[in-house]
Scaffold this motif. Structure first.
Motif, PDB file in Angstrom:
ATOM      1  N   HIS A 293       0.863  -1.173   0.000  1.00 32.06           N
ATOM      2  CA  HIS A 293       0.000   0.000   0.000  1.00 32.06           C
ATOM      3  C   HIS A 293       0.904   1.229   0.000  1.00 32.06           C
ATOM      4  O   HIS A 293       2.138   1.100   0.032  1.00 32.06           O
ATOM      5  CB  HIS A 293      -0.963   0.002   1.184  1.00 32.06           C
ATOM      6  CG  HIS A 293      -0.309   0.064   2.532  1.00 32.06           C
ATOM      7  ND1 HIS A 293       0.478  -0.953   3.027  1.00 32.06           N
ATOM      8  CD2 HIS A 293      -0.326   1.026   3.492  1.00 32.06           C
ATOM      9  CE1 HIS A 293       0.900  -0.628   4.247  1.00 32.06           C
ATOM     10  NE2 HIS A 293       0.437   0.577   4.541  1.00 32.06           N
TER      11      HIS A 293
ATOM     12  N   HIS B 142       1.124   4.069   2.107  1.00 29.88           N
ATOM     13  CA  HIS B 142       1.362   4.942   3.249  1.00 29.88           C
ATOM     14  C   HIS B 142       2.838   5.308   3.318  1.00 29.88           C
ATOM     15  O   HIS B 142       3.705   4.525   2.917  1.00 29.88           O
ATOM     16  CB  HIS B 142       0.916   4.267   4.541  1.00 29.88           C
ATOM     17  CG  HIS B 142      -0.577   4.289   4.736  1.00 29.88           C
ATOM     18  ND1 HIS B 142      -1.255   3.327   5.436  1.00 29.88           N
ATOM     19  CD2 HIS B 142      -1.526   5.171   4.303  1.00 29.88           C
ATOM     20  CE1 HIS B 142      -2.549   3.600   5.441  1.00 29.88           C
ATOM     21  NE2 HIS B 142      -2.736   4.714   4.755  1.00 29.88           N
TER      22      HIS B 142
ATOM     23  N   GLU C 221      -4.778   3.396  -5.286  1.00 31.25           N
ATOM     24  CA  GLU C 221      -3.890   4.327  -4.592  1.00 31.25           C
ATOM     25  C   GLU C 221      -2.898   4.985  -5.548  1.00 31.25           C
ATOM     26  O   GLU C 221      -1.839   5.451  -5.136  1.00 31.25           O
ATOM     27  CB  GLU C 221      -3.180   3.591  -3.449  1.00 31.25           C
ATOM     28  CG  GLU C 221      -4.166   3.126  -2.383  1.00 31.25           C
ATOM     29  CD  GLU C 221      -3.529   2.362  -1.235  1.00 31.25           C
ATOM     30  OE1 GLU C 221      -2.299   2.501  -1.028  1.00 31.25           O
ATOM     31  OE2 GLU C 221      -4.264   1.626  -0.542  1.00 31.25           O
TER      32      GLU C 221
ATOM     33  N   TRP D 244      -1.702   8.384  -4.462  1.00 33.74           N
ATOM     34  CA  TRP D 244      -1.252   8.537  -3.086  1.00 33.74           C
ATOM     35  C   TRP D 244       0.245   8.804  -2.960  1.00 33.74           C
ATOM     36  O   TRP D 244       0.679   9.496  -2.036  1.00 33.74           O
ATOM     37  CB  TRP D 244      -1.603   7.280  -2.282  1.00 33.74           C
ATOM     38  CG  TRP D 244      -3.063   7.152  -1.970  1.00 33.74           C
ATOM     39  CD1 TRP D 244      -4.119   7.480  -2.777  1.00 33.74           C
ATOM     40  CD2 TRP D 244      -3.648   6.643  -0.773  1.00 33.74           C
ATOM     41  NE1 TRP D 244      -5.309   7.203  -2.168  1.00 33.74           N
ATOM     42  CE2 TRP D 244      -5.047   6.677  -0.931  1.00 33.74           C
ATOM     43  CE3 TRP D 244      -3.108   6.132   0.406  1.00 33.74           C
ATOM     44  CZ2 TRP D 244      -5.929   6.250   0.068  1.00 33.74           C
ATOM     45  CZ3 TRP D 244      -3.975   5.698   1.398  1.00 33.74           C
ATOM     46  CH2 TRP D 244      -5.371   5.756   1.229  1.00 33.74           C
TER      47      TRP D 244
ATOM     48  N   LEU E  18      -2.784  12.125   1.337  1.00 31.95           N
ATOM     49  CA  LEU E  18      -3.278  10.767   1.144  1.00 31.95           C
ATOM     50  C   LEU E  18      -2.335   9.719   1.718  1.00 31.95           C
ATOM     51  O   LEU E  18      -2.780   8.740   2.340  1.00 31.95           O
ATOM     52  CB  LEU E  18      -3.506  10.498  -0.348  1.00 31.95           C
ATOM     53  CG  LEU E  18      -4.610  11.310  -1.025  1.00 31.95           C
ATOM     54  CD1 LEU E  18      -4.670  10.992  -2.517  1.00 31.95           C
ATOM     55  CD2 LEU E  18      -5.960  11.043  -0.376  1.00 31.95           C
ATOM     56  N   ASN E  19      -1.032   9.881   1.514  1.00 32.07           N
ATOM     57  CA  ASN E  19      -0.085   8.863   2.001  1.00 32.07           C
ATOM     58  C   ASN E  19       0.200   8.974   3.495  1.00 32.07           C
ATOM     59  O   ASN E  19       0.919   8.147   4.058  1.00 32.07           O
ATOM     60  CB  ASN E  19       1.206   8.847   1.185  1.00 32.07           C
ATOM     61  CG  ASN E  19       2.017  10.129   1.273  1.00 32.07           C
ATOM     62  OD1 ASN E  19       2.210  10.698   2.337  1.00 32.07           O
ATOM     63  ND2 ASN E  19       2.508  10.576   0.113  1.00 32.07           N
TER      64      ASN E  19
ATOM     65  N   SER F 255      -6.142   0.411   4.088  1.00 27.67           N
ATOM     66  CA  SER F 255      -6.207   1.402   3.012  1.00 27.67           C
ATOM     67  C   SER F 255      -6.982   0.756   1.869  1.00 27.67           C
ATOM     68  O   SER F 255      -7.084  -0.464   1.808  1.00 27.67           O
ATOM     69  CB  SER F 255      -4.802   1.826   2.565  1.00 27.67           C
ATOM     70  OG  SER F 255      -4.154   0.774   1.873  1.00 27.67           O
TER      71      SER F 255
ATOM     72  N   GLY G  67      -6.391   0.290  -1.293  1.00 27.15           N
ATOM     73  CA  GLY G  67      -5.656  -0.497  -2.271  1.00 27.15           C
ATOM     74  C   GLY G  67      -4.671  -1.476  -1.674  1.00 27.15           C
ATOM     75  O   GLY G  67      -3.745  -1.925  -2.361  1.00 27.15           O
ATOM     76  N   SER G  68      -4.858  -1.828  -0.427  1.00 23.00           N
ATOM     77  CA  SER G  68      -3.928  -2.772   0.207  1.00 23.00           C
ATOM     78  C   SER G  68      -3.934  -4.112  -0.527  1.00 23.00           C
ATOM     79  O   SER G  68      -4.992  -4.650  -0.847  1.00 23.00           O
ATOM     80  CB  SER G  68      -4.300  -2.995   1.669  1.00 23.00           C
ATOM     81  OG  SER G  68      -3.974  -1.874   2.473  1.00 23.00           O
TER      82      SER G  68
ATOM     83  N   ASP H 263      -9.811   6.649   4.037  1.00 22.59           N
ATOM     84  CA  ASP H 263     -10.544   5.526   3.435  1.00 22.59           C
ATOM     85  C   ASP H 263     -10.306   4.200   4.140  1.00 22.59           C
ATOM     86  O   ASP H 263     -10.448   3.133   3.532  1.00 22.59           O
ATOM     87  CB  ASP H 263     -10.217   5.396   1.945  1.00 22.59           C
ATOM     88  CG  ASP H 263     -10.804   6.545   1.117  1.00 22.59           C
ATOM     89  OD1 ASP H 263     -11.768   7.169   1.594  1.00 22.59           O
ATOM     90  OD2 ASP H 263     -10.292   6.797   0.028  1.00 22.59           O
TER      91      ASP H 263
END
Length: 212
Positions: free
Chosen positions: A56, A58, A82, A85, A91-92, A134, A136-137, A166
């Motif tokens: 993801h 992050h 993502e 992101w 977002l991240n 998240s 899109g994990s 999200d």
């Protein structure tokens, strides 16, 4: 047979995994920071990376992406949900913390969306979309090798946080139940932080999974 090495990177000690084969090729998962540390390890082991794969986007999982992509001229894979992101601190997550610099990483080279299988060189893996921490994990399952890289979806004795952009506890628990707890009992699950675990161990002792 594949070999997996890991190193803890950055201020949050994010697990970066290096999966390599007998031909000395490798994949890099979640290089969160300290690109020079990753480069040094690869050079010491004589490994040639083929790609960077992200569970993801992050900030604590992406900090070394651009440096490694430039150093080795390799593509970055990320879920399509993502795609924006990497370059947006709001977002991240890097924009959430005053003590963390804003992370603005270049766009992913390959966006994943709906694929069930992925092959990069001789590496074959199953893609498990595991949203909740998240949107899109992704968890990457190497079933014949007996392990999966699960990002921040599931930890030993805990689960991923769901209070970021999200995030959804309902979706996270569904992802764990449907995608991870149905893996073989002794499958080794490598999380984004902390030690590895197995579905069997989490079913027996994880307080968040009572009733699974």
């Amino acid at each position: 047979m594949l070999k997996i090495n890991h190193m803890e990177l950055g201020p949050i000690q994010t697990n970066c995994y290096i999966v390599s084969n007998d031909a000395k090729q490798c994949l890099i998962f979640d290089p969160g920071e300290e690109a020079e540390k990753v480069i040094g390890f690869l050079q010491k082991k004589g490994l040639a990376p083929l790609a960077i794969l992200l569970t993801h986007a992050h900030f604590d999982h992406i900090g070394a992406v651009d440096d490694l992509r430039e150093e080795f001229k390799i593509p970055v894979y990320l879920h399509r949900l993502e795609k924006d992101w990497l370059g947006r601190p709001n977002l991240n997550g890097s924009g959430k913390y005053p003590m963390v610099p804003d992370y603005r990483i270049g766009e992913a080279d390959v966006l994943l969306d709906g694929e069930k299988q992925l092959q990069i060189g001789d590496f074959r893996m199953e893609l498990l979309h595991t949203p909740g921490h998240s949107p899109g994990s992704i968890s990457y399952s190497f079933g014949t090798e007996g392990f999966a890289i699960v990002g921040d979806t599931l930890f030993r004795g805990s689960i991923g946080r769901t209070d970021l952009i999200d995030g959804s506890e309902k979706k996270l628990l569904a992802s764990i139940r449907v995608s991870l707890m149905t893996l073989p009992d002794h499958m080794v699950l490598f999380p984004g932080h902390g030690p590895e675990t197995t579905p069997e161990q989490e079913a027996a002792s994880n307080p968040f999974l009572n009733g699974f």
